[in-house]
Write a protein that holds these residues in place. Structure first.
Motif: not given
Ligand code: ZN
Length: 206
Positions: A87-93
């Motif tokens: 699962l890769c957690v990012v700030g923005r789309i």
């Protein structure tokens, strides 16, 4: 000078990111003078946009609303060929899209929507941490590694540390993308090779 309908359009266009008065005027004049189908098609796409899409309840990406899938999941969440243990957690789309373009991983994502920002007064309680925990604990698709791909800025690093701390009790491996993306830099504007390297060189967050 300009007719009111054009002034109105210019005014709306200036609300878009990166569009100033001159660019807005150029767009509006182009729409008013080129093939009418452009303005008509653009208008149709815009008028149905907000009903046609919504946030994916699972990951925060944008999803097309479809009767066939009442869960409202996005394309990535529905894709069973992906590695659901990563699962890769990012700030923005936009960051999700950059990582997808790099092709470095074929896992799943979680979009925070905002970063922890001590300076701007954004605290941990404003991040969707409960939803992230629920996602990690999903019994159907257990997550083994959470790769934190927030940008290498003060806020991005603060968010990464918070996530490492919050997720440790869940028994998942928490990793962080390597540097290579300049400090303060934006994932959105990094080239795919740099993003690929940053993901390959990820390290554990202890
Ligand atoms: Zn999704």
């Amino acid at each position: 000078m300009l007719p009111q309908p054009i002034r109105r359009l210019v005014q709306q266009l200036t609300h878009l990111p990166g569009v100033g008065d001159k660019t807005a005027q150029r767009f509006a004049l182009h729409l008013a003078t080129s093939d009418p189908s452009l303005a008509q098609e653009l208008g149709k796409a815009l008028s149905t946009l907000r009903e046609a899409i919504g946030p994916c309840p699972r990951c925060g990406n944008l999803a097309e609303r479809m009767e066939a899938d009442p869960r409202g999941w996005c394309d990535i969440c529905r894709d069973s060929r992906r590695d659901s243990s990563l699962l890769c957690v990012v700030g923005r789309i936009q960051d999700l899209l950059s990582i997808e373009r790099s092709g470095a991983i074929r896992g799943h994502y979680f979009v925070l929507g905002r970063l922890l920002s001590p300076l701007e007064g954004v605290g941990a309680e404003e991040l969707p941490l409960a939803a992230l925990e629920r996602r990690i604990r999903d019994p159907d698709e257990p997550v083994r590694e959470v790769l934190v791909a927030t940008p290498p800025s003060v806020d991005g690093e603060a968010t990464a540390l918070l996530l490492a701390e919050q997720l440790r009790p869940l028994g998942v491996r928490v990793t962080r993308i390597a540097s290579g993306i300049p400090h303060g830099g934006d994932l959105e504007f990094a080239d795919p090779v740099t993003i690929g390297r940053a993901i390959q060189g990820r390290r554990g967050l202890e």
